[in-house]
Write a protein that holds these residues in place. Structure first.
Motif, mmCIF file in Angstrom:
data_model
loop_
_atom_site.group_PDB
_atom_site.id
_atom_site.type_symbol
_atom_site.label_atom_id
_atom_site.label_comp_id
_atom_site.label_asym_id
_atom_site.label_seq_id
_atom_site.Cartn_x
_atom_site.Cartn_y
_atom_site.Cartn_z
ATOM 1 N N VAL A 327 0.757 -1.084 -0.143
ATOM 2 C CA VAL A 327 -0.001 -0.139 0.075
ATOM 3 C C VAL A 327 0.851 1.172 -0.215
ATOM 4 C CG1 VAL A 327 -1.780 1.167 1.348
ATOM 5 C CG2 VAL A 327 -1.725 -1.292 1.198
ATOM 6 N N GLY A 328 1.849 1.203 1.004
ATOM 7 C CA GLY A 328 2.694 2.337 0.872
ATOM 8 C C GLY A 328 3.589 2.500 -0.360
ATOM 9 N N LEU A 329 3.971 1.684 -0.946
ATOM 10 C CA LEU A 329 4.686 1.557 -2.275
ATOM 11 C C LEU A 329 3.704 2.159 -3.332
ATOM 12 C CD1 LEU A 329 6.749 -1.813 -2.039
ATOM 13 C CD2 LEU A 329 7.706 0.399 -1.936
ATOM 14 N N ALA A 330 2.653 1.654 -3.327
ATOM 15 C CA ALA A 330 1.843 2.218 -4.328
ATOM 16 C C ALA A 330 1.428 3.559 -4.211
ATOM 17 C CB ALA A 330 0.506 1.304 -4.277
ATOM 18 N N LEU A 331 1.047 3.931 -2.832
ATOM 19 C CA LEU A 331 0.739 5.303 -2.667
ATOM 20 C C LEU A 331 2.040 6.416 -2.978
ATOM 21 C CD1 LEU A 331 -1.658 5.030 0.335
ATOM 22 C CD2 LEU A 331 -2.182 5.481 -2.042
ATOM 23 N N GLY A 332 3.105 5.946 -2.627
ATOM 24 C CA GLY A 332 4.263 6.707 -2.885
ATOM 25 C C GLY A 332 4.529 6.609 -4.279
ATOM 26 N N ARG A 333 4.388 5.660 -4.924
ATOM 27 C CA ARG A 333 4.570 5.872 -6.570
ATOM 28 C C ARG A 333 3.710 6.677 -7.090
ATOM 29 N NH1 ARG A 333 2.511 3.049 -10.799
ATOM 30 N NH2 ARG A 333 3.649 2.841 -12.678
ATOM 31 N N ILE A 334 2.489 6.810 -6.671
ATOM 32 C CA ILE A 334 1.553 7.923 -7.264
ATOM 33 C C ILE A 334 1.924 9.393 -6.988
ATOM 34 C CG2 ILE A 334 -0.974 8.703 -7.237
ATOM 35 C CD1 ILE A 334 -1.949 5.593 -7.046
ATOM 36 N N SER A 335 2.217 9.581 -5.475
ATOM 37 C CA SER A 335 2.480 10.743 -5.181
ATOM 38 C C SER A 335 3.869 11.057 -5.896
ATOM 39 C CB SER A 335 2.688 10.752 -3.796
ATOM 40 O OG SER A 335 1.560 10.418 -3.032
ATOM 41 N N GLY A 336 4.652 10.406 -5.949
ATOM 42 C CA GLY A 336 6.087 10.836 -6.587
ATOM 43 C C GLY A 336 5.928 11.156 -7.935
ATOM 44 N N GLN A 337 4.918 10.896 -8.750
ATOM 45 C CA GLN A 337 4.849 11.179 -10.239
ATOM 46 C C GLN A 337 4.282 12.731 -10.269
ATOM 47 O OE1 GLN A 337 1.982 8.210 -11.749
ATOM 48 N NE2 GLN A 337 3.448 6.601 -11.880
ATOM 49 N N ALA A 338 3.920 13.060 -9.346
ATOM 50 C CA ALA A 338 3.190 14.495 -9.321
ATOM 51 C C ALA A 338 4.073 15.591 -9.854
ATOM 52 C CB ALA A 338 2.659 14.932 -7.966
ATOM 53 N N GLY A 339 5.561 15.466 -9.459
ATOM 54 C CA GLY A 339 6.453 16.348 -9.682
ATOM 55 C C GLY A 339 7.332 15.904 -10.991
ATOM 56 N N SER A 340 6.934 14.899 -11.539
ATOM 57 C CA SER A 340 7.820 14.419 -12.591
ATOM 58 C C SER A 340 7.030 14.329 -14.104
ATOM 59 C CB SER A 340 8.341 13.148 -12.317
ATOM 60 O OG SER A 340 7.363 12.046 -12.231
ATOM 61 N N ILE A 341 5.806 14.805 -14.140
ATOM 62 C CA ILE A 341 5.001 15.006 -15.191
ATOM 63 C C ILE A 341 4.646 16.580 -15.688
ATOM 64 C CG2 ILE A 341 4.057 12.757 -14.873
ATOM 65 C CD1 ILE A 341 1.538 13.952 -13.515
ATOM 66 N N SER A 342 4.202 16.602 -16.852
ATOM 67 C CA SER A 342 3.788 17.845 -17.336
ATOM 68 C C SER A 342 2.541 18.576 -16.516
ATOM 69 C CB SER A 342 3.506 17.884 -18.903
ATOM 70 O OG SER A 342 2.215 17.284 -18.795
ATOM 71 N N THR A 343 2.741 19.826 -16.650
ATOM 72 C CA THR A 343 1.572 20.691 -15.809
ATOM 73 C C THR A 343 0.493 20.190 -16.315
ATOM 74 O OG1 THR A 343 3.132 22.571 -15.738
ATOM 75 C CG2 THR A 343 0.866 23.017 -15.187
ATOM 76 N N ASP A 344 -0.033 19.981 -17.679
ATOM 77 C CA ASP A 344 -1.134 19.457 -17.857
ATOM 78 C C ASP A 344 -1.371 18.293 -17.504
ATOM 79 O OD1 ASP A 344 -1.588 21.739 -19.442
ATOM 80 O OD2 ASP A 344 -0.836 21.038 -21.359
ATOM 81 N N ALA A 346 -0.371 16.958 -14.702
ATOM 82 C CA ALA A 346 -0.695 16.989 -13.471
ATOM 83 C C ALA A 346 -2.000 17.450 -13.077
ATOM 84 C CB ALA A 346 0.463 17.875 -12.703
ATOM 85 N N ASP A 347 -2.410 18.387 -13.792
ATOM 86 C CA ASP A 347 -3.811 19.090 -13.694
ATOM 87 C C ASP A 347 -4.990 17.972 -13.913
ATOM 88 O OD1 ASP A 347 -2.867 21.383 -13.052
ATOM 89 O OD2 ASP A 347 -2.935 22.391 -14.959
ATOM 90 N N ALA A 348 -4.668 17.253 -14.975
ATOM 91 C CA ALA A 348 -5.544 16.121 -15.225
ATOM 92 C C ALA A 348 -5.918 15.128 -14.176
ATOM 93 C CB ALA A 348 -5.473 15.353 -16.377
ATOM 94 N N ARG A 349 -4.666 14.893 -13.284
ATOM 95 C CA ARG A 349 -4.650 13.736 -12.292
ATOM 96 C C ARG A 349 -4.603 14.536 -10.942
ATOM 97 N NH1 ARG A 349 0.365 10.054 -13.684
ATOM 98 N NH2 ARG A 349 -0.559 9.111 -11.675
ATOM 99 N N ARG A 350 -5.013 15.508 -10.905
ATOM 100 C CA ARG A 350 -5.049 16.302 -9.583
ATOM 101 C C ARG A 350 -5.825 15.542 -8.456
ATOM 102 N NH1 ARG A 350 -6.287 22.151 -10.580
ATOM 103 N NH2 ARG A 350 -4.253 22.198 -11.073
ATOM 104 N N GLU A 351 -7.206 15.067 -8.949
ATOM 105 C CA GLU A 351 -8.227 14.529 -7.951
ATOM 106 C C GLU A 351 -7.346 13.123 -7.466
ATOM 107 O OE1 GLU A 351 -12.772 12.939 -7.413
ATOM 108 O OE2 GLU A 351 -11.962 13.645 -9.254
ATOM 109 N N GLU A 352 -6.785 12.425 -8.423
ATOM 110 C CA GLU A 352 -6.216 11.164 -8.053
ATOM 111 C C GLU A 352 -4.799 11.472 -7.211
ATOM 112 O OE1 GLU A 352 -2.858 8.055 -10.093
ATOM 113 O OE2 GLU A 352 -4.158 9.232 -11.570
ATOM 114 N N PHE A 353 -3.958 12.623 -7.259
ATOM 115 C CA PHE A 353 -3.190 12.721 -6.247
ATOM 116 C C PHE A 353 -3.813 13.446 -4.835
ATOM 117 C CE2 PHE A 353 -0.507 14.189 -10.203
ATOM 118 C CZ PHE A 353 0.119 13.144 -10.303
ATOM 119 N N SER A 354 -4.661 13.937 -4.947
ATOM 120 C CA SER A 354 -5.449 14.360 -3.773
ATOM 121 C C SER A 354 -6.096 13.338 -2.972
ATOM 122 C CB SER A 354 -6.638 15.345 -3.972
ATOM 123 O OG SER A 354 -7.139 15.761 -2.947
ATOM 124 N N MET A 355 -6.574 12.235 -3.605
ATOM 125 C CA MET A 355 -7.087 11.111 -2.951
ATOM 126 C C MET A 355 -6.096 10.163 -2.320
ATOM 127 S SD MET A 355 -10.422 9.770 -4.883
ATOM 128 C CE MET A 355 -9.486 9.427 -6.495
#
Length: 365
Positions: A327-344, A346-355
């Protein structure tokens, strides 16, 4: 959605009760009726339609001078003709559904030859289109059509099962009257049997994913807004069936199973707990690693919704599942992607990162 060959076969199996009643001319009928209606408005005969009928002016006839036509008032006779045409078409739809129901009710329930399967699938596809309208959906049972459709859910042929499930979903969706009637006729048990992926002798029998996807679609439509159906779903081991259906399946089935379970956990606490007991948390975490954005989003919706409502003291197994390293690995993987993808992105996946962040805070607290 129906090929010409299938439509021809269907027409041979279930002839209309009246001329042109096979449903194939729906588009041309309504198009002509619309043109006639427009022709009665104050702009005159703009559609080139003869008064008193649906025939159009032929190409060989000379057009009238371009003088603007005089405004006209729709006569009582014209209005009566219009409503009679509408009523006749509605009656014809009911007659067609009755003919389809009669054809579906005939013949053996066991193995069918390929040609008969194709005809029955075509009949069900035609029915699925017709019952998208609420009035036709409510008429289906009145003409004896709902029972044979539910019977088709138990067919040994996957194509017939999935086509029948689509009809059921269209009939009961946002339709309390049809939901109640379908429940009275045993729809829930038949749909849950479609989700059961194991043979009675213990052998593994993988159902086609289309069958599982359409069964989930129909179960979701049957349950939404209906406590009676939700209770039957939970008592019938439905949460475990949903968890089992998404294991090893593709994104389509996983999305539907997870989205439906996310609905269940917010509307039925025992249903959510039953899904956790069946391994839903572990299955949901596995889906967090999916490359499909919609699957990850659905998995987070389910896992977060369940964590919000479940009684962890009464369900110690859920605590263990949420605390698992995966669980921690999966959530960390998702959160870590927030700073490594394009702004567009990141905006499209904002709700995913928030959850993901909210679920991580809950589990860390």
């Amino acid at each position: 959605r129906i090929s010409p060959r299938r439509r021809e076969a269907m027409q041979g199996a279930a002839p209309s009760a009246s001329g042109g009643g096979d449903g194939g001319g729906d588009h041309s009928f309504w198009s002509s009726l619309l043109k006639w209606s427009l022709a009665q408005q104050e702009n005159g005969n703009v559609a080139g339609v003869r008064d008193g009928g649906l025939g159009t002016i032929s190409e060989g006839e000379a057009a009238a001078p371009p003088a603007p036509p005089a405004a006209r008032e729709v006569s009582e006779a014209d209005r009566e003709w219009f409503y009679e045409a509408m009523k006749a078409r509605m009656e014809d739809t009911a007659a067609t559904m009755g003919s389809i129901a009669a054809a579906l009710a005939e013949g053996p329930r066991a193995e069918l030859d390929a040609g008969t399967v194709e005809v029955r699938v075509a009949l069900l596809e035609e029915l699925a289109e017709k019952v998208e309208r609420l009035d036709a959906a409510n008429d289906l049972d009145a003409v004896g059509g709902l029972a044979p459709v539910l019977q088709a859910l138990a067919s040994p042929h996957a194509e017939i099962q999935s086509a029948a499930a689509e009809v059921v979903a269209n009939v009961v969706q946002n339709n309390p009257k049809s939901q109640d009637r379908a429940m009275d006729l045993g729809a829930m048990g038949k749909l849950l049997a479609m989700l059961d992926d194991g043979a009675s002798d213990g052998a593994i029998r993988k159902r086609p994913e289309r069958v599982l996807a359409m069964a989930l679609y129909a179960v979701g439509a049957l349950v939404r807004g209906q406590l009676k159906a939700m209770n039957a779903f939970v008592l019938g081991n439905g949460p475990a069936a949903c968890v089992g259906a998404m294991r090893g399946c593709g994104p389509r089935v996983q999305r539907r199973a997870l989205n439906f379970l996310a609905y269940v956990v917010t509307h039925h606490r025992k249903g959510g707990e039953a899904s956790a007991a069946a391994g839903g948390i572990r299955a949901g975490v596995a889906c967090l690693m999916s490359r499909d954005d919609a699957v990850r989003h659905a998995a987070l919706s389910y896992l977060l919704g369940l964590a919000r409502v479940i009684d962890f003291e009464a369900n110690p197994g859920a605590v263990s599942d949420y605390r698992a390293p995966a669980v921690g690995l999966a959530l960390g993987r998702i959160s870590g992607q927030a700073g490594s993808i394009s702004t567009d992105e990141a905006d499209a996946r904002r709700e995913e990162f928030s959850m993901a962040a909210e679920l991580k805070r809950m589990l860390d607290g």
